[in-house]
Design an enzyme around this catalytic site. Structure first.
Site, short mmCIF file in Angstrom:
data_model
loop_
_atom_site.label_atom_id
_atom_site.label_comp_id
_atom_site.label_asym_id
_atom_site.label_seq_id
_atom_site.Cartn_x
_atom_site.Cartn_y
_atom_site.Cartn_z
N GLY A 13 0.83 -1.21 0.00
CA GLY A 13 0.00 0.00 0.00
C GLY A 13 0.86 1.24 0.00
N ASN A 91 0.96 -2.58 5.32
CA ASN A 91 0.19 -1.35 5.48
C ASN A 91 -1.08 -1.33 4.62
OD1 ASN A 91 -0.08 1.80 5.80
ND2 ASN A 91 0.08 1.42 3.60
N TYR A 156 -13.92 -3.83 9.65
CA TYR A 156 -12.59 -3.19 9.72
C TYR A 156 -11.97 -3.38 11.11
CZ TYR A 156 -9.21 0.70 9.32
OH TYR A 156 -8.07 1.48 9.29
N ALA A 157 -12.77 -3.17 12.17
CA ALA A 157 -12.25 -3.34 13.54
C ALA A 157 -11.83 -4.78 13.79
CB ALA A 157 -13.32 -2.92 14.55
N LYS A 160 -8.49 -5.40 12.12
CA LYS A 160 -7.36 -4.75 12.79
C LYS A 160 -7.08 -5.40 14.16
CE LYS A 160 -6.51 -1.73 9.53
NZ LYS A 160 -5.31 -1.87 8.72
#
Ligand code: NAP
Length: 248
Positions: A13, A91, A156-157, A160
């Site tokens: 990324g 990333n 997303y959470a 991560k």
């Protein structure tokens, strides 16, 4: 001579935003760079710009990090091109926000595939070389949302938070070979990803940051550069928030 002169770093990324700032910061310290993005043209352009500004060797590579077989091919090519691999920064990341009630299966799968499986794919391909060399610096870019949760971002959470558990497990597996694995959890950083938010949401978020400003990609890049350096030799399995105090 920078602290990373002669080393080789892979940044996923790296065509824009935080990844591009990380690549530039590592190049400032003398690392040669493999920049990964989804398109060859933009990866090449990012590599050419860094090579011109810093005089390090930089090359662009196009691959979707969620594709296990293709990632393996690209990392092998990078190792053949550069002859070594010292630093890997996972990333690359995406968002597909929605409340659970409205979230489609594809939105869940896509975010987990890029943000979490993408890191697994790159690490499967890169770790063998680091193990042989008895040296490596791995930095995974998570988010404070993975620590605190955020309504509308359960996919997303989860990706991560998964990256944190993955990193800590891997830190334990690789520590005896002088390979460190750490996580940076950025807060609210000014990039294309956050530019997509409505202006009112951006302003409301910024008022909650104790330091009174949004983060810059360079704020994250400075922390990554430290964890990727020989100076961080005795730090592994840690999560460092770069968030202006937002998550404390
Ligand atoms: P960004 O500006 O949207 O850039 C995303 C980068 O990831 C681009 O280089 C993109 O490449 C690449 N990418 C996306 N999907 C990919 C895939 N499938 N395979 C390979 N590369 C892919 O994002 P950012 O804000 O810089 O975020 C970078 C990381 O920091 C992400 O992991 C994000 O979750 C995390 N983060 C960001 C913030 C924030 O506030 N911005 C906060 C916390 C954490 P292309 O140019 O080819 O599309």
């Amino acid at each position: 001579m920078g602290a990373l002169t002669g080393q080789v770093a892979v940044v996923t990324g790296a065509t824009r935003g935080i990844g591009n700032a990380i690549a530039r910061r590592l190049a400032d310290e003398g690392a040669n760079l493999a920049l990964i993005g989804t398109r060859q043209e933009t990866a090449d352009a990012a590599a050419a710009a860094i090579a011109q500004d810093t005089k390090v060797q930089a090359k662009g590579y196009a691959v979707d990090v969620s594709d296990f077989a293709k990632v393996n091919e690209v990392i092998s090519r990078i190792i053949a091109d550069f002859g070594r691999l010292d630093i890997l920064v996972n990333n690359a990341g995406i968002t597909k926000d929605n409340l659970l009630m409205r979230m489609r299966e594809e939105e869940w799968d896509a975010v987990l595939a890029v943000n979490l499986k993408g890191a697994f794919n790159c690490l499967k391909a890169a770790s063998r070389t680091m193990l042989k060399a008895h040296y490596g610096r791995i930095v995974n870019i998570a988010s404070i949302v993975g620590l605190s949760g955020n309504a509308g971002q359960c996919n997303y959470a989860a990706s991560k938070a998964g990256l944190v558990g993955f990193s800590k497990s891997l830190a334990r597996e690789l520590a005896s070979r002088d390979i460190t694995v750490n996580v940076i959890a950025p807060g609210f950083i000014d990039t294309d990803m956050t530019a997509a938010l409505p202006q009112a949401t951006r302003e409301a978020l910024c008022t909650q940051i104790p330091m009174g400003r949004c983060g810059k990609p360079e704020d994250v890049a400075n922390a990554v550069c430290f964890l990727a350096s020989p100076a961080a030799a005795y730090i592994t399995g840690q999560v460092l928030c770069v968030d202006g105090g937002l998550a404390m």
